[in-house]
Design a protein around this motif. Structure first.
Motif, PDB file in Angstrom:
ATOM      1  N   MET A   4      31.217  41.031  35.657  1.00  0.00           N
ATOM      2  CA  MET A   4      32.530  41.232  36.267  1.00  0.00           C
ATOM      3  C   MET A   4      33.130  39.871  36.660  1.00  0.00           C
ATOM      4  O   MET A   4      32.420  38.890  36.786  1.00  0.00           O
ATOM      5  CB  MET A   4      32.376  42.076  37.527  1.00  0.00           C
ATOM      6  CG  MET A   4      31.634  43.360  37.312  1.00  0.00           C
ATOM      7  SD  MET A   4      32.748  44.717  37.056  1.00  0.00           S
ATOM      8  CE  MET A   4      33.356  44.935  38.710  1.00  0.00           C
ATOM      9  N   ILE A   5      34.425  39.876  36.853  1.00  0.00           N
ATOM     10  CA  ILE A   5      35.102  38.645  37.271  1.00  0.00           C
ATOM     11  C   ILE A   5      35.696  38.878  38.660  1.00  0.00           C
ATOM     12  O   ILE A   5      36.401  39.863  38.871  1.00  0.00           O
ATOM     13  CB  ILE A   5      36.183  38.246  36.238  1.00  0.00           C
ATOM     14  CG1 ILE A   5      35.501  37.972  34.891  1.00  0.00           C
ATOM     15  CG2 ILE A   5      36.985  37.032  36.718  1.00  0.00           C
ATOM     16  CD1 ILE A   5      36.404  37.555  33.759  1.00  0.00           C
ATOM     17  N   TRP A   6      35.355  38.027  39.593  1.00  0.00           N
ATOM     18  CA  TRP A   6      35.767  38.231  40.990  1.00  0.00           C
ATOM     19  C   TRP A   6      37.278  38.129  41.150  1.00  0.00           C
ATOM     20  O   TRP A   6      37.900  38.957  41.781  1.00  0.00           O
ATOM     21  CB  TRP A   6      35.056  37.193  41.880  1.00  0.00           C
ATOM     22  CG  TRP A   6      35.448  37.269  43.307  1.00  0.00           C
ATOM     23  CD1 TRP A   6      36.332  36.455  43.962  1.00  0.00           C
ATOM     24  CD2 TRP A   6      34.988  38.216  44.287  1.00  0.00           C
ATOM     25  NE1 TRP A   6      36.430  36.829  45.281  1.00  0.00           N
ATOM     26  CE2 TRP A   6      35.617  37.912  45.500  1.00  0.00           C
ATOM     27  CE3 TRP A   6      34.092  39.292  44.250  1.00  0.00           C
ATOM     28  CZ2 TRP A   6      35.385  38.633  46.673  1.00  0.00           C
ATOM     29  CZ3 TRP A   6      33.868  40.005  45.421  1.00  0.00           C
ATOM     30  CH2 TRP A   6      34.510  39.683  46.605  1.00  0.00           C
ATOM     31  N   ASN A   7      37.881  37.082  40.569  1.00  0.00           N
ATOM     32  CA  ASN A   7      39.313  36.866  40.741  1.00  0.00           C
ATOM     33  C   ASN A   7      39.912  36.564  39.366  1.00  0.00           C
ATOM     34  O   ASN A   7      40.165  35.419  39.017  1.00  0.00           O
ATOM     35  CB  ASN A   7      39.534  35.687  41.708  1.00  0.00           C
ATOM     36  CG  ASN A   7      40.991  35.485  42.056  1.00  0.00           C
ATOM     37  OD1 ASN A   7      41.877  35.960  41.350  1.00  0.00           O
ATOM     38  ND2 ASN A   7      41.254  34.783  43.139  1.00  0.00           N
ATOM     39  N   GLU A   8      40.122  37.652  38.612  1.00  0.00           N
ATOM     40  CA  GLU A   8      40.546  37.499  37.222  1.00  0.00           C
ATOM     41  C   GLU A   8      41.878  36.751  37.125  1.00  0.00           C
ATOM     42  O   GLU A   8      42.087  35.943  36.215  1.00  0.00           O
ATOM     43  CB  GLU A   8      40.639  38.881  36.574  1.00  0.00           C
ATOM     44  CG  GLU A   8      40.593  38.782  35.081  1.00  0.00           C
ATOM     45  CD  GLU A   8      40.309  40.099  34.394  1.00  0.00           C
ATOM     46  OE1 GLU A   8      39.838  41.050  35.050  1.00  0.00           O
ATOM     47  OE2 GLU A   8      40.578  40.157  33.182  1.00  0.00           O
ATOM     48  N   THR A   9      42.774  37.013  38.075  1.00  0.00           N
ATOM     49  CA  THR A   9      44.106  36.388  38.029  1.00  0.00           C
ATOM     50  C   THR A   9      43.967  34.873  37.959  1.00  0.00           C
ATOM     51  O   THR A   9      44.625  34.227  37.147  1.00  0.00           O
ATOM     52  CB  THR A   9      44.904  36.763  39.309  1.00  0.00           C
ATOM     53  OG1 THR A   9      44.707  38.136  39.542  1.00  0.00           O
ATOM     54  CG2 THR A   9      46.356  36.410  39.199  1.00  0.00           C
ATOM     55  N   THR A 114      34.222  30.392  50.570  1.00  0.00           N
ATOM     56  CA  THR A 114      33.528  31.669  50.352  1.00  0.00           C
ATOM     57  C   THR A 114      34.063  32.372  49.101  1.00  0.00           C
ATOM     58  O   THR A 114      33.300  32.932  48.312  1.00  0.00           O
ATOM     59  CB  THR A 114      33.709  32.570  51.600  1.00  0.00           C
ATOM     60  OG1 THR A 114      33.178  31.867  52.717  1.00  0.00           O
ATOM     61  CG2 THR A 114      33.001  33.895  51.449  1.00  0.00           C
ATOM     62  N   GLU A 115      35.373  32.307  48.911  1.00  0.00           N
ATOM     63  CA  GLU A 115      35.988  32.897  47.710  1.00  0.00           C
ATOM     64  C   GLU A 115      35.356  32.259  46.452  1.00  0.00           C
ATOM     65  O   GLU A 115      34.988  32.951  45.508  1.00  0.00           O
ATOM     66  CB  GLU A 115      37.508  32.640  47.769  1.00  0.00           C
ATOM     67  CG  GLU A 115      38.238  32.473  46.435  1.00  0.00           C
ATOM     68  CD  GLU A 115      38.565  33.778  45.737  1.00  0.00           C
ATOM     69  OE1 GLU A 115      38.572  34.819  46.413  1.00  0.00           O
ATOM     70  OE2 GLU A 115      38.783  33.741  44.492  1.00  0.00           O
ATOM     71  N   CYS A 116      35.197  30.947  46.481  1.00  0.00           N
ATOM     72  CA  CYS A 116      34.665  30.251  45.305  1.00  0.00           C
ATOM     73  C   CYS A 116      33.206  30.634  45.038  1.00  0.00           C
ATOM     74  O   CYS A 116      32.812  30.814  43.882  1.00  0.00           O
ATOM     75  CB  CYS A 116      34.789  28.737  45.483  1.00  0.00           C
ATOM     76  SG  CYS A 116      36.499  28.193  45.429  1.00  0.00           S
ATOM     77  N   PRO A 245      28.107  24.409  47.899  1.00  0.00           N
ATOM     78  CA  PRO A 245      27.857  25.119  46.641  1.00  0.00           C
ATOM     79  C   PRO A 245      29.073  25.971  46.270  1.00  0.00           C
ATOM     80  O   PRO A 245      29.740  26.501  47.156  1.00  0.00           O
ATOM     81  CB  PRO A 245      26.659  26.016  46.978  1.00  0.00           C
ATOM     82  CG  PRO A 245      26.639  26.126  48.471  1.00  0.00           C
ATOM     83  CD  PRO A 245      27.197  24.827  48.977  1.00  0.00           C
ATOM     84  N   GLY A 246      29.348  26.090  44.954  1.00  0.00           N
ATOM     85  CA  GLY A 246      30.453  26.949  44.536  1.00  0.00           C
ATOM     86  C   GLY A 246      31.678  26.159  44.102  1.00  0.00           C
ATOM     87  O   GLY A 246      32.671  26.738  43.693  1.00  0.00           O
ATOM     88  N   VAL A 247      31.604  24.839  44.129  1.00  0.00           N
ATOM     89  CA  VAL A 247      32.692  24.058  43.540  1.00  0.00           C
ATOM     90  C   VAL A 247      32.721  24.396  42.035  1.00  0.00           C
ATOM     91  O   VAL A 247      33.769  24.519  41.423  1.00  0.00           O
ATOM     92  CB  VAL A 247      32.481  22.543  43.780  1.00  0.00           C
ATOM     93  CG1 VAL A 247      33.462  21.708  42.984  1.00  0.00           C
ATOM     94  CG2 VAL A 247      32.583  22.235  45.272  1.00  0.00           C
ATOM     95  N   GLY A 248      31.521  24.641  41.483  1.00  0.00           N
ATOM     96  CA  GLY A 248      31.420  25.050  40.087  1.00  0.00           C
ATOM     97  C   GLY A 248      30.282  26.023  39.891  1.00  0.00           C
ATOM     98  O   GLY A 248      29.335  26.050  40.681  1.00  0.00           O
ATOM     99  N   TYR A 249      30.366  26.805  38.806  1.00  0.00           N
ATOM    100  CA  TYR A 249      29.343  27.828  38.540  1.00  0.00           C
ATOM    101  C   TYR A 249      29.327  28.160  37.062  1.00  0.00           C
ATOM    102  O   TYR A 249      30.343  28.049  36.385  1.00  0.00           O
ATOM    103  CB  TYR A 249      29.650  29.105  39.340  1.00  0.00           C
ATOM    104  CG  TYR A 249      31.016  29.681  39.016  1.00  0.00           C
ATOM    105  CD1 TYR A 249      32.167  29.154  39.602  1.00  0.00           C
ATOM    106  CD2 TYR A 249      31.168  30.701  38.070  1.00  0.00           C
ATOM    107  CE1 TYR A 249      33.423  29.621  39.269  1.00  0.00           C
ATOM    108  CE2 TYR A 249      32.428  31.176  37.731  1.00  0.00           C
ATOM    109  CZ  TYR A 249      33.550  30.631  38.334  1.00  0.00           C
ATOM    110  OH  TYR A 249      34.800  31.080  38.004  1.00  0.00           O
TER     111      TYR A 249
END
Ligand code: DLL
Length: 435
Positions: A4-9, A114-116, A245-249
């Motif tokens: 799934m994609i968290w924030n597709e937009t 947190t969003e990232c 963490p979460g700048v990139g994934y």
């Protein structure tokens, strides 16, 4: 399997629209720091620029760089753009020398961070029914609290383990049915060994995914971890100065690490000329905060060496993809004139079936000549009392290092389990030349 994609937009936005958002945000942040961070106002004055000179994301090249030195010189809160009353969290990274690098976050900064991380966890295929074992350190280090917030945000169950206490990690992983492990790749390997030694059958564990980062790791290291833990291992990238963490994934395609460039705008520069490199070329990664309130940084030089790719990923995400980090420019060793990164040594070691991914490089200088010793563990099944066998193993690795890196290395084979294991970022190099 497609996750799934968290924030597709945002994650799948066409690049032109994304650039428009980045342009609007850059203009706003430059105006914001000009008025709220005296350090940047002064720098911009010195360069003869004002916020009016920034009209699109392409104008980013006009802006000043920021370095770790600037953070240290303004220790602890000199680069904050808001009064302390608006800072709700402080993190710091210790580094090897001097004062720590301090970062302040407002409530909004924590929320975008947190969003990232939520984007990351969802890209790995995690969801509400997962049990996260967060084995990154909790504290001033961003790993523990950062991953914690992301996992709670996607509605998963979270075990706030922190690092260390390996025996207990394994018992809880087993008893609580942890499905996702968050820790450094080196600690993941240590845990894998400890699980084996615990005698608990691997089938009794529910672990399926790992979110590993905070230190450079190679593709061979990924395979090793996946094999030993029986899981899928994903990269997570970040640094405290930018967020944590979460700048990139990575996504399920694992064709690079997607960067959350709607919040953290990346550039790659030549570290010597400070000019942008051609698209796809390797250089130093630089980030500009596009939305941060607490301590926004312009063109922060990470020292991490990598390359960026903007073509669309098969997962559907359009966010730029970053190659694996080769290392930090300050981790690069120059040994008898040859440039070497510990990750290159790691790749060579792991190409050969006989060696464990546990190694330590000891660099020194004798009679003005650099010396380098590589201590590496032999896998138990190849460890032998027979001198000849060990000698030929040593020769094999020495020859391979010579041919791949062009470097004569004194290989020292050591007993299985004799190199110190790490629960956080592994220490791979002892450079006695600097002492
Ligand atoms: O290591 C943040 C983090 C925590 C990232 C947990 C991922 C997971 P710092 O302590 O400030 O922050 O260290 C940042 O670690 O500039 C890189 O050199 C290195 N690094 C971080 N993630 C990766 C990665 C955290 N996935 C520095 N691959 C960065 C390679 C990484 N290097």
């Amino acid at each position: 399997m497609k996750s799934m994609i968290w924030n597709e937009t945002i994650e799948c936005m066409d690049r032109e629209s994304l650039r428009k958002i980045q342009s609007i945000r850059l203009k706003k942040i430059v105006d914001y720091v000009y008025h709220n961070t005296p350090f940047y106002r002064k720098k911009m004055h010195e360069m003869g620029i004002t916020p009016d000179d920034i009209n699109s994301i392409d104008d980013i090249v006009k802006l000043p760089f920021t370095t770790k030195h600037d953070l240290r010189d303004n220790y602890p809160f000199g680069l904050c753009a808001v009064p302390m009353s608006q800072i709700v969290r402080i993190h710091a990274s210790s580094g090897t020398t001097g004062k720590p690098t301090v970062v302040g976050y407002t409530r909004k900064d924590l929320s975008s961070w947190t969003e990232c991380i939520s984007r990351a966890f969802m890209a790995y295929g995690a969801g509400q029914s997962d049990v996260f074992q967060i084995s990154y350190g909790y504290g001033l280090f961003t790993g523990g609290l950062g991953a914690h917030a992301g996992a709670e945000n996607i509605g998963a169950s979270v075990i706030p383990m922190s690092s260390g206490n390996t025996e207990k990690q394994i018992i809880l992983m087993h008893d609580f049915g942890s499905t996702i492990l968050c820790c450094t790749p080196s600690y993941a390997l240590y845990l894998a060994e400890a699980i084996k030694e615990s005698g608990l059958p691997r089938e009794d564990f529910k672990l399926k995914i790992g979110a590993f980062g905070a230190e450079p790791w190679t593709e061979s290291m990924r395979q090793e971890i996946e094999e030993k833990l029986g899981i899928k291992a994903y990269d997570i990238y970040g640094l405290s100065e930018i967020a944590g963490p979460g700048v990139g994934y990575e996504c399920e395609c694992q064709q690079g690490t997607h960067l959350n460039e709607d919040h953290y705008f990346p550039e790659i520069i030549d570290p010597n000329t400070l000019q942008p490199v051609a698209p796809g070329e390797t250089g130093e990664l630089v980030f500009t905060h596009l939305t941060k309130e607490g301590m926004p940084l312009l063109r922060y030089r990470t020292r991490d060496l990598t390359a960026l790719h903007t073509d669309k990923c098969a997962c559907g995400r359009t966010l730029v993809r970053m190659d694996r980090i080769l290392g930090r420019s300050d981790d690069m060793l120059i040994i008898r004139g040859v440039n070497v990164f510990p990750t290159q040594i790691e790749s060579v070691i792991l190409e050969l079936a006989e060696f464990e991914p546990h190694y330590l490089l000891v660099v020194g200088r004798e009679n003005n000549v650099d010396t380098v010793e590589l201590q590496v563990e032999v896998r138990p099944e190849y460890n032998s009392d027979e001198m000849n066998k060990m000698l030929s193993l040593k020769k094999k690795l020495t020859a391979r290092l010579q041919s791949v890196l062009g470097l004569g290395v004194n290989v020292k084979l050591v007993e299985p389990r004799s190199i110190e294991r790490s629960v956080g970022k592994a220490k791979r190099v002892i450079d006695n030349r600097k002492l």
